[in-house]
Design a protein around this motif. Structure first.
Motif, mmCIF file in Angstrom:
data_model
loop_
_atom_site.group_PDB
_atom_site.id
_atom_site.type_symbol
_atom_site.label_atom_id
_atom_site.label_comp_id
_atom_site.label_asym_id
_atom_site.label_seq_id
_atom_site.Cartn_x
_atom_site.Cartn_y
_atom_site.Cartn_z
ATOM 1 N N ALA A 175 0.837 -1.201 0.000
ATOM 2 C CA ALA A 175 0.000 0.000 0.000
ATOM 3 C C ALA A 175 0.868 1.245 0.000
ATOM 4 O O ALA A 175 1.842 1.339 0.743
ATOM 5 N N ARG A 180 -3.150 4.509 1.537
ATOM 6 C CA ARG A 180 -3.554 4.294 2.934
ATOM 7 C C ARG A 180 -4.399 5.455 3.439
ATOM 8 O O ARG A 180 -5.401 5.246 4.144
ATOM 9 N N SER A 183 -7.804 5.166 1.919
ATOM 10 C CA SER A 183 -8.528 4.078 2.577
ATOM 11 C C SER A 183 -9.014 4.504 3.953
ATOM 12 O O SER A 183 -10.129 4.161 4.368
ATOM 13 N N PRO A 270 -5.542 -1.157 2.583
ATOM 14 C CA PRO A 270 -5.243 -0.789 3.971
ATOM 15 C C PRO A 270 -3.965 -1.450 4.460
ATOM 16 O O PRO A 270 -3.614 -2.560 4.019
ATOM 17 N N ALA A 271 -3.292 -0.786 5.364
ATOM 18 C CA ALA A 271 -2.010 -1.290 5.857
ATOM 19 C C ALA A 271 -2.170 -2.594 6.623
ATOM 20 O O ALA A 271 -1.266 -3.428 6.633
ATOM 21 N N ALA A 358 -6.483 1.395 8.534
ATOM 22 C CA ALA A 358 -5.985 1.607 7.173
ATOM 23 C C ALA A 358 -4.572 2.170 7.158
ATOM 24 O O ALA A 358 -3.827 1.951 6.199
ATOM 25 N N ASN A 359 -4.179 2.879 8.219
ATOM 26 C CA ASN A 359 -2.876 3.558 8.254
ATOM 27 C C ASN A 359 -1.781 2.763 8.949
ATOM 28 O O ASN A 359 -0.599 3.028 8.728
#
Length: 410
Positions: A175, A180, A183, A270-271, A358-359
């Motif tokens: 990603a 990210r 997302s 997403p992460a 997501a991060n």
């Protein structure tokens, strides 16, 4: 034994509310509400698009140039436009042969009814003058770049080098930071939209049953906390049915997306990974619904009339929008103080933690966050039940604190 009995009473109330809501003709209207909203939105969007297309079709960038320079600029314009998306490209180029007074001719181009001039260039190409409207500075800069390209092509002539670019599409293995962040924002928006659309109905349900004396009958047979939790779970079951129904439809439609759009969606990775993100998204939607729903239950139990329910609609919407704004800011700035504040504040925590999924790939913060949010669900239900018991039941089903506050002398 007491815990088992409490759970059984809670689930009985939940089943009663779920059946009473789902097995009615009105539920079909609620289930297909997105279609109705989408139809009205599509009609409005088509009208706005037709107006925008009509305006864009008449817009022009104008260059007052001799015929030889006009031909070179037209070729340069075709070459530069390949770098723009269709909806971001400058207006079409129109070239005019210079008259005796080019400045006057350029100003007159803004007054003609044949087209809408966004910018007009005149004068020598090494120091041209560009006239533009209040909102067309980008167009003026494009004309400046176009003038430079035309001058270079004119001076080099046949010596202009030809560049052949080999374009290779690359698919990312992981990603990207931009993906990210996008997302994260979509996760916040998804949880916000679902809770905004689904959680507000809890207020009306609670107020209606209180007005019909049904709530007092339930409270006489079942602990009030079980009534509140049961009604919350019952309405959450309705929300899950709604999400599953539309999630299935959207999942089937996703197979018909164009390849280019599918490739763009692949950037929204997403992460934490796709499967884990899906589980966490549903968990945070659940917590957001339960948190906001428990607050709305407590407030709705104090409302005794439809007028009071209508008065509550605006503050409830403002609270939800405020949580969305706070969590959106946190999504764009992970690991900042505003992200920490959004993750700790109970009502915004589900939104902000969905963005964190997501991060960041870390799992343990989500375990702690879900436990923290579940604790506040219990606190809100307990406080709401006690307010209802003290403010309504002990006064013989009289007015709640909302009515007393509205009737109190200044």
């Amino acid at each position: 034994m007491s815990l088992r009995r409490t759970l059984r009473q809670t689930m009985t109330v939940a089943r009663r509310d779920f059946v009473a809501t789902v097995f009615t003709p009105i539920f079909l209207l609620f289930l297909f509400a997105p279609v109705i909203m989408g139809a009205f939105g599509a009609v409005g969007g088509l009208g706005a698009a037709s107006v925008a297309d009509d305006s864009a079709g008449k817009a022009r960038v104008v260059a007052v140039l001799p015929p030889d320079q006009a031909r070179i600029m037209t070729e340069a314009d075709k070459r530069l436009r390949t770098a723009f998306r269709r909806d971001e490209a400058p207006p079409r180029l129109l070239t005019l042969t210079p008259a005796a007074d080019p400045e006057r001719q350029a100003r007159a181009a803004f007054e003609t009814k044949d087209y809408d001039a966004a910018g007009v260039l005149y004068g020598p190409l090494d120091r041209p003058t560009v006239l533009f409207g209040p909102l067309d500075r980008r167009t003026a800069r494009y004309l400046g770049i176009l003038a430079r390209e035309t001058l270079v092509d004119q001076r080099l002539g046949a010596d202009v080098p030809t560049v052949r670019v080999e374009e290779v599409r690359l698919t990312r293995q992981g990603a990207s930071r931009g993906g990210r962040n996008q997302s994260a924002f979509l996760a916040v928006f998804g949880v916000f939209f679902l809770t905004l659309f689904l959680a507000g109905q809890v207020v009306g349900t609670m107020a209606e049953e209180r007005n019909n004396k049904v709530l007092e009958v339930l409270a006489a047979a079942v602990p009030l906390e079980s009534v509140f939790l049961g009604k919350l779970l019952g309405m959450f079951g309705v929300a899950v049915l709604f999400v599953v129904f539309w999630g299935t439809i959207v999942g089937q439609v996703g197979g018909f997306l164009p390849p280019a759009l599918g490739a763009a969606m692949s950037e929204l990775t997403p992460a934490i990974g796709g499967p884990a993100f899906a589980v966490l998204f549903f968990a945070y939607f659940t917590m957001a619904y339960l948190l906001l729903g428990s607050v709305f239950l407590g407030i709705g139990a104090q409302a005794s009339t439809m007028r009071e329910i209508q008065m509550l609609s605006l503050p409830i919407t403002i609270v939800q929008v405020g949580m969305f704004a706070l969590s959106s800011a946190a999504a764009s700035r992970p690991d900042s103080w505003i992200a920490t504040a959004a993750e700790l504040f109970p009502l915004s925590s589900p939104f902000a933690m969905a963005a964190r999924a997501a991060n960041s790939a870390a799992i343990w913060p989500h375990v702690a966050a879900l436990a923290w949010q579940a604790l506040w669900v219990g606190v809100f239900i307990t406080v709401g039940a006690r307010l209802f018991r003290r403010g309504v039941l002990q006064s013989g089903s009289g007015p709640g604190w909302l009515s007393r506050l509205r009737r109190s002398p200044a």
